[in-house]
Design a protein around this motif. Structure first.
Motif, PDB file in Angstrom:
ATOM      1  N   ILE A   1       0.857  -1.185   0.000  1.00 24.53           N
ATOM      2  CA  ILE A   1       0.000   0.000   0.000  1.00 24.53           C
ATOM      3  C   ILE A   1       0.896   1.238   0.000  1.00 24.53           C
ATOM      4  O   ILE A   1       1.735   1.404   0.890  1.00 24.53           O
ATOM      5  N   PRO A   2       0.753   2.118  -0.995  1.00 22.81           N
ATOM      6  CA  PRO A   2       1.572   3.339  -0.995  1.00 22.81           C
ATOM      7  C   PRO A   2       1.093   4.302   0.091  1.00 22.81           C
ATOM      8  O   PRO A   2      -0.104   4.502   0.264  1.00 22.81           O
ATOM      9  N   TYR A   3       2.048   4.870   0.835  1.00 20.85           N
ATOM     10  CA  TYR A   3       1.664   5.836   1.871  1.00 20.85           C
ATOM     11  C   TYR A   3       2.086   7.254   1.549  1.00 20.85           C
ATOM     12  O   TYR A   3       1.713   8.189   2.253  1.00 20.85           O
ATOM     13  N   PHE A   4       2.872   7.438   0.469  1.00 22.01           N
ATOM     14  CA  PHE A   4       3.335   8.788   0.155  1.00 22.01           C
ATOM     15  C   PHE A   4       3.775   8.872  -1.293  1.00 22.01           C
ATOM     16  O   PHE A   4       4.440   7.968  -1.797  1.00 22.01           O
ATOM     17  N   GLY A   5       3.434   9.987  -1.910  1.00 22.48           N
ATOM     18  CA  GLY A   5       4.018  10.405  -3.173  1.00 22.48           C
ATOM     19  C   GLY A   5       3.800   9.509  -4.366  1.00 22.48           C
ATOM     20  O   GLY A   5       2.976   8.609  -4.363  1.00 22.48           O
ATOM     21  N   ASP A   6       4.562   9.776  -5.370  1.00 29.00           N
ATOM     22  CA  ASP A   6       4.521   9.061  -6.636  1.00 29.00           C
ATOM     23  C   ASP A   6       5.224   7.717  -6.472  1.00 29.00           C
ATOM     24  O   ASP A   6       6.404   7.680  -6.119  1.00 29.00           O
ATOM     25  N   PRO A   7       4.529   6.613  -6.729  1.00 25.39           N
ATOM     26  CA  PRO A   7       5.154   5.303  -6.556  1.00 25.39           C
ATOM     27  C   PRO A   7       6.443   5.130  -7.352  1.00 25.39           C
ATOM     28  O   PRO A   7       7.301   4.354  -6.975  1.00 25.39           O
ATOM     29  N   ALA A   8       6.611   5.876  -8.450  1.00 24.10           N
ATOM     30  CA  ALA A   8       7.817   5.737  -9.254  1.00 24.10           C
ATOM     31  C   ALA A   8       9.054   6.272  -8.538  1.00 24.10           C
ATOM     32  O   ALA A   8      10.167   5.857  -8.831  1.00 24.10           O
ATOM     33  N   THR A   9       8.897   7.178  -7.576  1.00 23.53           N
ATOM     34  CA  THR A   9      10.059   7.772  -6.910  1.00 23.53           C
ATOM     35  C   THR A   9      10.726   6.814  -5.937  1.00 23.53           C
ATOM     36  O   THR A   9      11.930   6.880  -5.746  1.00 23.53           O
ATOM     37  N   ALA A  10       9.979   5.961  -5.314  1.00 19.56           N
ATOM     38  CA  ALA A  10      10.523   4.965  -4.379  1.00 19.56           C
ATOM     39  C   ALA A  10       9.614   3.739  -4.454  1.00 19.56           C
ATOM     40  O   ALA A  10       8.838   3.480  -3.550  1.00 19.56           O
TER      41      ALA A  10
END
Length: 125
Positions: free
Chosen positions: A6-15
């Motif tokens: 589950i993404p918790y911050f920002g653009d998934p491509a960055t990290a």
């Protein structure tokens, strides 16, 4: 049940594998009483590790999330960006972002946003 990546911050491509968390909860039907939440933060000197560190055949920290769920809590296992890709205190900011996401969103997973416990080891503690 487990909800992974589950993404918790920002653009998934960055990290793509670091700004992520995994949620573990007891099996069972909804609606039900909300449960205490335990957020686990891994160690590794801010430079190694992650929520998916394995201890074959299981995920080491996933075991912590599953143990929390089996004890009647919602377990959340987080990852943060590592050095040398980022410099301190970026890792701490990532942990704060994950905690903020959990506070704002954990009710959807059966957790109590007013009953959150933080735990970890080494740098994560």
């Amino acid at each position: 049940y487990s909800f992974l990546d589950i993404p918790y911050f920002g653009d998934p491509a960055t990290a793509p594998d670091k700004h992520r968390l995994d949620v573990y909860m007891q099996d069972g039907a909804f609606p039900r009483e909300k449960q205490r939440v335990v957020i686990f933060c891994h160690g590794g000197s801010w430079a190694r590790g992650g929520r998916r560190m394995s201890l074959a055949p299981q995920l080491l920290y996933g075991n912590i999330g599953r143990a929390c769920a089996s004890a009647g809590m919602v377990g959340v296992v987080i990852s943060y960006r590592l050095a040398p890709s980022v410099k301190h205190p970026e890792q701490v900011l990532d942990v704060a972002r994950a905690v903020s996401w959990v506070h704002a969103n954990i009710a959807r997973y059966g957790g109590r946003q007013d009953d959150i416990v933080l735990m970890g080891h080494s740098a994560g503690a």
